[in-house]
Design a protein around this motif. Structure first.
Motif, PDB file in Angstrom:
ATOM      1  N   GLU A   1       8.256  15.880  -1.071  1.00 26.70           N
ATOM      2  CA  GLU A   1       8.871  14.568  -1.295  1.00 26.70           C
ATOM      3  C   GLU A   1       8.064  13.472  -0.596  1.00 26.70           C
ATOM      4  OE1 GLU A   1      13.035  12.171  -0.300  1.00 26.70           O
ATOM      5  OE2 GLU A   1      12.820  14.287   0.237  1.00 26.70           O
ATOM      6  N   LEU A   2       7.701  13.709   0.658  1.00 25.44           N
ATOM      7  CA  LEU A   2       6.939  12.706   1.404  1.00 25.44           C
ATOM      8  C   LEU A   2       5.559  12.485   0.787  1.00 25.44           C
ATOM      9  CD1 LEU A   2       6.588  10.779   3.769  1.00 25.44           C
ATOM     10  CD2 LEU A   2       5.889  12.750   5.177  1.00 25.44           C
ATOM     11  N   GLU A   3       4.895  13.558   0.402  1.00 25.30           N
ATOM     12  CA  GLU A   3       3.573  13.416  -0.216  1.00 25.30           C
ATOM     13  C   GLU A   3       3.661  12.588  -1.490  1.00 25.30           C
ATOM     14  OE1 GLU A   3       2.443  17.472  -0.729  1.00 25.30           O
ATOM     15  OE2 GLU A   3       1.680  17.699   1.324  1.00 25.30           O
ATOM     16  N   ALA A   4       4.683  12.841  -2.291  1.00 21.25           N
ATOM     17  CA  ALA A   4       4.856  12.059  -3.521  1.00 21.25           C
ATOM     18  C   ALA A   4       5.188  10.605  -3.191  1.00 21.25           C
ATOM     19  CB  ALA A   4       5.954  12.679  -4.380  1.00 21.25           C
ATOM     20  N   ALA A   5       6.069  10.403  -2.211  1.00 22.56           N
ATOM     21  CA  ALA A   5       6.478   9.049  -1.849  1.00 22.56           C
ATOM     22  C   ALA A   5       5.296   8.216  -1.375  1.00 22.56           C
ATOM     23  CB  ALA A   5       7.556   9.100  -0.770  1.00 22.56           C
ATOM     24  N   GLN A   6       4.387   8.841  -0.637  1.00 23.57           N
ATOM     25  CA  GLN A   6       3.209   8.115  -0.160  1.00 23.57           C
ATOM     26  C   GLN A   6       2.312   7.682  -1.319  1.00 23.57           C
ATOM     27  OE1 GLN A   6       2.067  11.240   2.658  1.00 23.57           O
ATOM     28  NE2 GLN A   6       2.388   9.812   4.361  1.00 23.57           N
ATOM     29  N   LYS A   7       2.192   8.524  -2.328  1.00 22.31           N
ATOM     30  CA  LYS A   7       1.379   8.184  -3.491  1.00 22.31           C
ATOM     31  C   LYS A   7       2.053   7.120  -4.367  1.00 22.31           C
ATOM     32  CE  LYS A   7      -0.665  12.826  -3.692  1.00 22.31           C
ATOM     33  NZ  LYS A   7      -0.717  14.099  -4.448  1.00 22.31           N
ATOM     34  N   LEU A   8       3.373   7.110  -4.348  1.00 25.19           N
ATOM     35  CA  LEU A   8       4.122   6.202  -5.211  1.00 25.19           C
ATOM     36  C   LEU A   8       4.316   4.818  -4.594  1.00 25.19           C
ATOM     37  CD1 LEU A   8       6.740   8.874  -6.253  1.00 25.19           C
ATOM     38  CD2 LEU A   8       5.329   7.622  -7.890  1.00 25.19           C
ATOM     39  N   THR A   9       4.242   4.728  -3.286  1.00 26.53           N
ATOM     40  CA  THR A   9       4.461   3.450  -2.609  1.00 26.53           C
ATOM     41  C   THR A   9       3.285   2.504  -2.880  1.00 26.53           C
ATOM     42  OG1 THR A   9       5.799   4.489  -0.873  1.00 26.53           O
ATOM     43  CG2 THR A   9       4.819   2.344  -0.360  1.00 26.53           C
ATOM     44  N   ASP A  10       3.609   1.290  -3.293  1.00 31.95           N
ATOM     45  CA  ASP A  10       2.589   0.276  -3.593  1.00 31.95           C
ATOM     46  C   ASP A  10       3.061  -1.061  -3.030  1.00 31.95           C
ATOM     47  OD1 ASP A  10       0.776  -1.528  -4.629  1.00 31.95           O
ATOM     48  OD2 ASP A  10       0.714  -0.604  -6.614  1.00 31.95           O
ATOM     49  N   PRO A  11       2.717  -1.359  -1.756  1.00 37.03           N
ATOM     50  CA  PRO A  11       3.206  -2.595  -1.122  1.00 37.03           C
ATOM     51  C   PRO A  11       2.827  -3.854  -1.900  1.00 37.03           C
ATOM     52  CG  PRO A  11       2.202  -1.129   0.499  1.00 37.03           C
ATOM     53  CD  PRO A  11       1.886  -0.558  -0.848  1.00 37.03           C
ATOM     54  N   ALA A  12       1.656  -3.862  -2.526  1.00 41.98           N
ATOM     55  CA  ALA A  12       1.223  -5.059  -3.252  1.00 41.98           C
ATOM     56  C   ALA A  12       2.167  -5.384  -4.403  1.00 41.98           C
ATOM     57  CB  ALA A  12      -0.199  -4.862  -3.773  1.00 41.98           C
ATOM     58  N   LYS A  13       2.768  -4.361  -4.994  1.00 43.27           N
ATOM     59  CA  LYS A  13       3.700  -4.559  -6.106  1.00 43.27           C
ATOM     60  C   LYS A  13       5.158  -4.493  -5.661  1.00 43.27           C
ATOM     61  CE  LYS A  13       0.539  -2.675  -9.604  1.00 43.27           C
ATOM     62  NZ  LYS A  13       0.364  -1.621 -10.650  1.00 43.27           N
ATOM     63  N   GLY A  14       5.374  -4.302  -4.356  1.00 42.15           N
ATOM     64  CA  GLY A  14       6.748  -4.208  -3.854  1.00 42.15           C
ATOM     65  C   GLY A  14       7.451  -2.961  -4.306  1.00 42.15           C
ATOM     66  N   ILE A  15       6.707  -1.858  -4.463  1.00 44.96           N
ATOM     67  CA  ILE A  15       7.274  -0.590  -4.920  1.00 44.96           C
ATOM     68  C   ILE A  15       7.321   0.387  -3.754  1.00 44.96           C
ATOM     69  CG2 ILE A  15       6.942   1.395  -6.433  1.00 44.96           C
ATOM     70  CD1 ILE A  15       5.654  -0.525  -8.446  1.00 44.96           C
ATOM     71  N   TRP A  16       8.496   0.986  -3.583  1.00 45.44           N
ATOM     72  CA  TRP A  16       8.708   1.940  -2.495  1.00 45.44           C
ATOM     73  C   TRP A  16       8.882   3.338  -3.073  1.00 45.44           C
ATOM     74  CZ3 TRP A  16       8.042  -0.375   2.092  1.00 45.44           C
ATOM     75  CH2 TRP A  16       8.192  -1.773   2.136  1.00 45.44           C
ATOM     76  N   GLY A  17       8.339   4.313  -2.371  1.00 44.79           N
ATOM     77  CA  GLY A  17       8.354   5.672  -2.897  1.00 44.79           C
ATOM     78  C   GLY A  17       9.680   6.384  -2.778  1.00 44.79           C
ATOM     79  N   ASP A  18      10.490   6.012  -1.791  1.00 43.97           N
ATOM     80  CA  ASP A  18      11.653   6.841  -1.472  1.00 43.97           C
ATOM     81  C   ASP A  18      12.730   5.986  -0.830  1.00 43.97           C
ATOM     82  OD1 ASP A  18      12.980   9.254  -1.421  1.00 43.97           O
ATOM     83  OD2 ASP A  18      11.927  10.058   0.319  1.00 43.97           O
ATOM     84  N   PHE A  19      13.987   6.380  -1.031  1.00 43.40           N
ATOM     85  CA  PHE A  19      15.068   5.707  -0.314  1.00 43.40           C
ATOM     86  C   PHE A  19      16.244   6.651  -0.131  1.00 43.40           C
ATOM     87  CE2 PHE A  19      18.823   3.301   0.582  1.00 43.40           C
ATOM     88  CZ  PHE A  19      18.360   2.322   1.445  1.00 43.40           C
TER      89      PHE A  19
END
Length: 411
Positions: free
Chosen positions: A169-187
């Motif tokens: 889950e954490l590995e995927a969340a790190q790849k999915l997080t995109d601060p420039a687009k305001g996208i967070w991997g996990d909540f």
């Protein structure tokens, strides 16, 4: 085989009718979940019951959730409780322990045309205490992992599977997080209700099985709380309160800004209508164990009812008959906790999300909250310490040690 067994039970239930009496017996029923949106379905359920049980009439009273238990407690204390009434799991434990509920075990044993195998066993067991069945499970909901398939596809990340752990889950969340687009991997929220479930995913608990000792500050629980906070502060895959800017996690998910979200199945309809992207659900990852929330409503018979046998017939029909189950499914009036998938096929056939069977799979690893007599004080005490840890005012270890002291004062 399961489908035939369930159908047979429903037919048997329909055939076990109460003989007409010289004068009708009237059962008084009290509910919070039917009002205001499902009174039509409750009326239809009562009509079907009365057609199959000549001699028994059902009247009902409703109350809003925030007033229901105050009113019910007053009625029970005055020995004027309705013959049957609705309880959520947390309040069920209190009422059962105080002797306010009739033991249904002998009534079930004497009912030759009925078997409790009609219910999901995990859900039914939640309404038993000390080996006795004090309630029948009416409906349930739970929390699963919602995920944005479009975000996963764009990042080239494989969708969550049942064998995922926190590591994947954490590995995927790190790849999915995109601060420039305001996208967070996990909540996942850092609060009491999420905490007691998440520690179970790491083999932890708040209380010992006998509820006589406090285990909230165990090493695995400290590790779990650290992990929950680290997703915000260290790994930065989860937005902080400031970064959420007053928006709910559900609104952020619908806006395409959260890739993975732990939240309740009561939002399936909202997301299906308002999330303008492809999404699905999966079992939650755990560290050493699978664990999923289990929220349930049940119905019980008052220990002081003058008509316990008739009241039992009513709550059995309300929770397990084909008529009641079909009405619930069609209306979206919570989810009946029946065992046979065929009985809830109408729910499973709804196209979004695709993996609706996950809702029932999660029942196999359901955990319930650690209910004690001072339940509200316990949730408040733990919630206060979790908030302090989240804000960095205390270390996770200190917060849980302080929570232990507070809980020990309540036991």
């Amino acid at each position: 085989m399961l489908r035939r067994t369930f159908t047979g039970l429903l037919l048997a239930t329909a055939l076990v009718t109460t003989p007409a009496l010289a004068e009708d017996v009237t059962i008084k029923y009290m509910t919070f979940s039917a009002a205001p949106n499902y009174l039509k379905e409750l009326d239809a359920t009562i009509a079907a019951f009365e057609a199959e049980h000549p001699g028994i009439k059902v009247t009902y009273e409703t109350a809003a959730w925030d007033a229901y238990f105050t009113k019910l407690q007053t009625l029970v204390a005055a020995k004027q409780a309705p013959d049957a009434f609705e309880l959520n799991f947390e309040n069920f434990v209190t009422y059962a322990q105080k002797g306010a509920l009739a033991d249904l075990t002998p009534l079930i044993a004497a009912d030759a045309g009925f078997s409790t195998s009609v219910y999901n066993p995990t859900a039914l067991a939640a309404f038993a205490e000390d080996g006795k069945q004090y309630g029948l499970v009416e409906s349930f909901s739970n929390v699963v992992l919602f995920y944005n398939k479009d975000l996963f596809d764009a990042a080239g990340v494989a969708y969550p599977t049942a064998d995922w752990t926190w590591k994947e889950e954490l590995e995927a969340a790190q790849k999915l997080t995109d601060p420039a687009k305001g996208i967070w991997g996990d909540f996942a929220p850092i609060q009491f209700w999420e905490f007691y479930k998440t520690i179970a995913q790491n083999g932890g608990s708040i209380l010992s099985p006998d509820k006589k000792s406090v285990t909230i500050d165990s090493p695995q629980n400290i590790e779990t709380l650290t992990w929950m906070i680290d997703k915000v502060n260290t790994y930065k895959v989860t937005p902080s309160d400031v970064e959420m800017a007053g928006q709910s996690s559900e609104d952020l998910f619908k806006a395409g800004k959260i890739a993975m979200l732990r939240t309740g199945i009561w939002l399936l309809g909202d997301f299906a209508q308002n999330a303008k992207f492809n999404w699905d659900i999966a079992l939650e990852p755990g560290k050493t164990n699978k664990a999923h929330h289990f929220f349930a409503n049940g119905v019980a018979v008052s220990a002081n009812s003058a008509h316990p046998a008739e009241a039992y017939q009513w709550i059995k029909f309300l929770t397990s008959s084909k008529a009641a189950v079909d009405l619930r499914i069609a209306a979206g009036w919570e989810l009946p906790a029946v065992a046979d998938p065929a009985a809830v096929q109408g729910y499973l056939d709804q196209p979004v999300p695709e993996s609706r069977e996950v809702v029932f799979q999660a029942l196999d690893t359901a955990v319930v909250p650690p209910v004690i007599g001072n339940w509200n004080q316990l949730t408040d005490a733990v919630g206060k310490e979790l908030e302090a840890a989240k804000l960095g005012q205390k270390t996770p270890e200190q917060a849980l040690k302080d929570a232990r002291t507070a809980i020990e004062g309540l036991l």
